[in-house]
Design a protein around this motif. Structure first.
Motif, PDB file in Angstrom:
ATOM      1  N   ASN A  61      32.380 -52.104  14.544  1.00 45.08           N
ATOM      2  CA  ASN A  61      30.952 -51.835  14.424  1.00 45.08           C
ATOM      3  C   ASN A  61      30.158 -52.490  15.560  1.00 45.08           C
ATOM      4  O   ASN A  61      29.628 -53.592  15.444  1.00 45.08           O
ATOM      5  N   LYS A  82      26.058 -52.895  14.851  1.00 44.93           N
ATOM      6  CA  LYS A  82      25.624 -54.061  14.050  1.00 44.93           C
ATOM      7  C   LYS A  82      25.627 -55.307  14.938  1.00 44.93           C
ATOM      8  O   LYS A  82      24.641 -56.052  14.978  1.00 44.93           O
ATOM      9  N   SER A  83      26.673 -55.484  15.706  1.00 44.80           N
ATOM     10  CA  SER A  83      26.769 -56.655  16.597  1.00 44.80           C
ATOM     11  C   SER A  83      25.670 -56.614  17.642  1.00 44.80           C
ATOM     12  O   SER A  83      25.040 -57.632  17.936  1.00 44.80           O
ATOM     13  N   ARG A 101      22.743 -55.216  17.365  1.00 43.99           N
ATOM     14  CA  ARG A 101      21.465 -55.512  16.714  1.00 43.99           C
ATOM     15  C   ARG A 101      21.359 -56.989  16.330  1.00 43.99           C
ATOM     16  O   ARG A 101      20.262 -57.527  16.245  1.00 43.99           O
ATOM     17  N   ASN A 102      22.514 -57.631  16.142  1.00 44.69           N
ATOM     18  CA  ASN A 102      22.510 -59.073  15.848  1.00 44.69           C
ATOM     19  C   ASN A 102      22.401 -59.899  17.126  1.00 44.69           C
ATOM     20  O   ASN A 102      22.378 -61.130  17.078  1.00 44.69           O
ATOM     21  N   ASP A 139      26.880 -43.416  15.066  1.00 41.49           N
ATOM     22  CA  ASP A 139      26.426 -44.580  14.289  1.00 41.49           C
ATOM     23  C   ASP A 139      26.993 -45.881  14.858  1.00 41.49           C
ATOM     24  O   ASP A 139      27.112 -46.887  14.159  1.00 41.49           O
ATOM     25  N   GLN A 169      29.992 -46.908  16.133  1.00 41.00           N
ATOM     26  CA  GLN A 169      31.325 -47.437  15.864  1.00 41.00           C
ATOM     27  C   GLN A 169      32.234 -47.137  17.046  1.00 41.00           C
ATOM     28  O   GLN A 169      32.235 -46.022  17.570  1.00 41.00           O
ATOM     29  N   GLU A 208      20.706 -45.899  10.693  1.00 47.13           N
ATOM     30  CA  GLU A 208      22.138 -46.193  10.903  1.00 47.13           C
ATOM     31  C   GLU A 208      22.658 -45.582  12.205  1.00 47.13           C
ATOM     32  O   GLU A 208      23.785 -45.851  12.610  1.00 47.13           O
ATOM     33  N   GLU A 227      19.517 -47.994  22.474  1.00 44.75           N
ATOM     34  CA  GLU A 227      20.810 -48.586  22.083  1.00 44.75           C
ATOM     35  C   GLU A 227      21.955 -47.812  22.736  1.00 44.75           C
ATOM     36  O   GLU A 227      22.919 -48.410  23.212  1.00 44.75           O
TER      37      GLU A 227
END
Ligand code: SF4
Length: 334
Positions: free
Chosen positions: A282, A285-286, A288-289, A268, A270, A47, A53
């Motif tokens: 977030n 998450k975006s 990683r997508n 994490d 955010q 997480e 990243e």
């Protein structure tokens, strides 16, 4: 989208070119105003942002106009790949800064010298060892002191952060000012702020006015007001003929939101458009997508509140103790 200067501008015309990145929620101290005694419930490793990243998302912000990145935590230097991250971020066209508790600083002396990383803030809330152990629940006082000395002896100018709390370290205010007599430091007195788990109550805080009154009562006309920078969070002063300076960060009694240029990225991934905003975006998450981050970042900036995440008045902030804060300070990074 290449460096369009106005991109990170909010509805109040504030341009956000200063990103604070929390590298970790881990810390080798347990300061009571920052996190609960037993620490916080850490998340699964997956997480948290990996090194690449952190660097990739940072590059996105730099392309959008960010000019300064400050690394925070928890304690950023406890992260095993901190040195690699610092090396890669230092290669970007930015000023790289760091806020640390100073315990591991000596291990980074050569790298910081080589990369010319000079914007270093070290936390030291007391000059008393016993009190240090009580505040931090660890006994690294001598280590922090000797690392501050090491960096000063190597020509670094340091900023020293102290959160002032009544009945804890407010009795050391003049000692802190005296600490600036013969050292190239800026001692920064921070008003106690509300976060999850720090049992905040403003009656424990020491205000800008109280700090100034105490210092003026001792130094009188020798207190000189210095010119503050456009986006400075601190109001700076100097005692005549003293080598160092001191400054006051008054988020509670004298917020400086008008010229805010700061946004935060948590460990994490955010995005927080304000230290006090309980809403987050977030980005991880975006990312990683494989989604584009620009739109999410712009949306967050455009939704930023004018003052303290919407706590406009003093009574709003006094009511902060009743707010269910999502995060403790350790998981924001200040
Ligand atoms: S409280 Fe929020 S808006 Fe105000 S200076 Fe801090 S980050 Fe900026």
């Amino acid at each position: 989208m290449e460096n369009e200067a106005s991109v990170l501008t909010d509805q109040f015309g504030r341009k956000h070119d200063y990103l604070r990145i929390s590298l970790t929620e881990r810390c080798n101290l347990r300061c009571f105003y920052c996190m609960p005694e037993n620490g916080i419930q850490l998340k699964e490793n997956a997480e948290y942002m990996t090194k690449s990243e952190v660097v990739s998302i940072a590059k996105t912000f730099v392309n959008l106009g960010v000019k300064k990145i400050r690394l925070t935590g928890g304690e950023p230097l406890v992260r095993k790949d901190a040195s690699e991250i610092i090396e890669e971020l230092a290669a970007l066209p930015i000023e790289l800064a760091i806020t640390t508790n100073g315990i591991l600083l000596d291990k980074f002396l050569d790298q910081f010298k080589r990369l010319n990383i000079t914007a270093i803030n070290v936390s030291l809330d007391t000059l008393n060892e016993t009190k240090f152990n009580n505040i931090t629940r660890r006994n690294y006082f001598e280590k922090v002191r000797s690392n501050i000395k090491l960096f000063l002896n190597n020509g670094f100018k340091l900023k020293i952060n102290a959160v002032l709390i009544k009945g804890v370290n407010d009795d050391e205010l003049i000692d802190f000012v005296e600490f600036t007599k013969d050292k190239e430091i800026d001692y920064r007195f921070i008003e106690f702020m509300p976060f999850n788990g720090n049992k905040w109550d403003w009656s424990k805080g020491l205000s800008l006015h109280e700090i100034n009154t105490k210092i003026s009562s001792v130094y009188g006309a020798s207190v000189m007001k210095l010119q503050d920078g456009k986006n400075d969070t601190a109001k700076s002063f100097k005692i005549e003929n003293y080598k160092g300076t001191f400054s006051i960060i008054s988020s509670i009694t004298n917020p400086f939101c008008d010229s805010c240029n700061r946004i935060r990225l948590t460990a994490d991934g955010q995005l927080k458009n304000c230290l006090f905003s309980n809403s987050e975006s977030n980005l991880l998450k975006s990312f990683r997508n494989g989604d584009s981050l620009e739109a999410i970042i712009l949306d967050s900036i455009l939704n930023k509140k004018k003052i303290r995440g919407g706590m406009n008045s003093h009574s709003d902030i006094l009511n902060a103790k009743n707010i269910d804060w999502k995060r403790s300070m350790v998981s924001i990074g200040g």
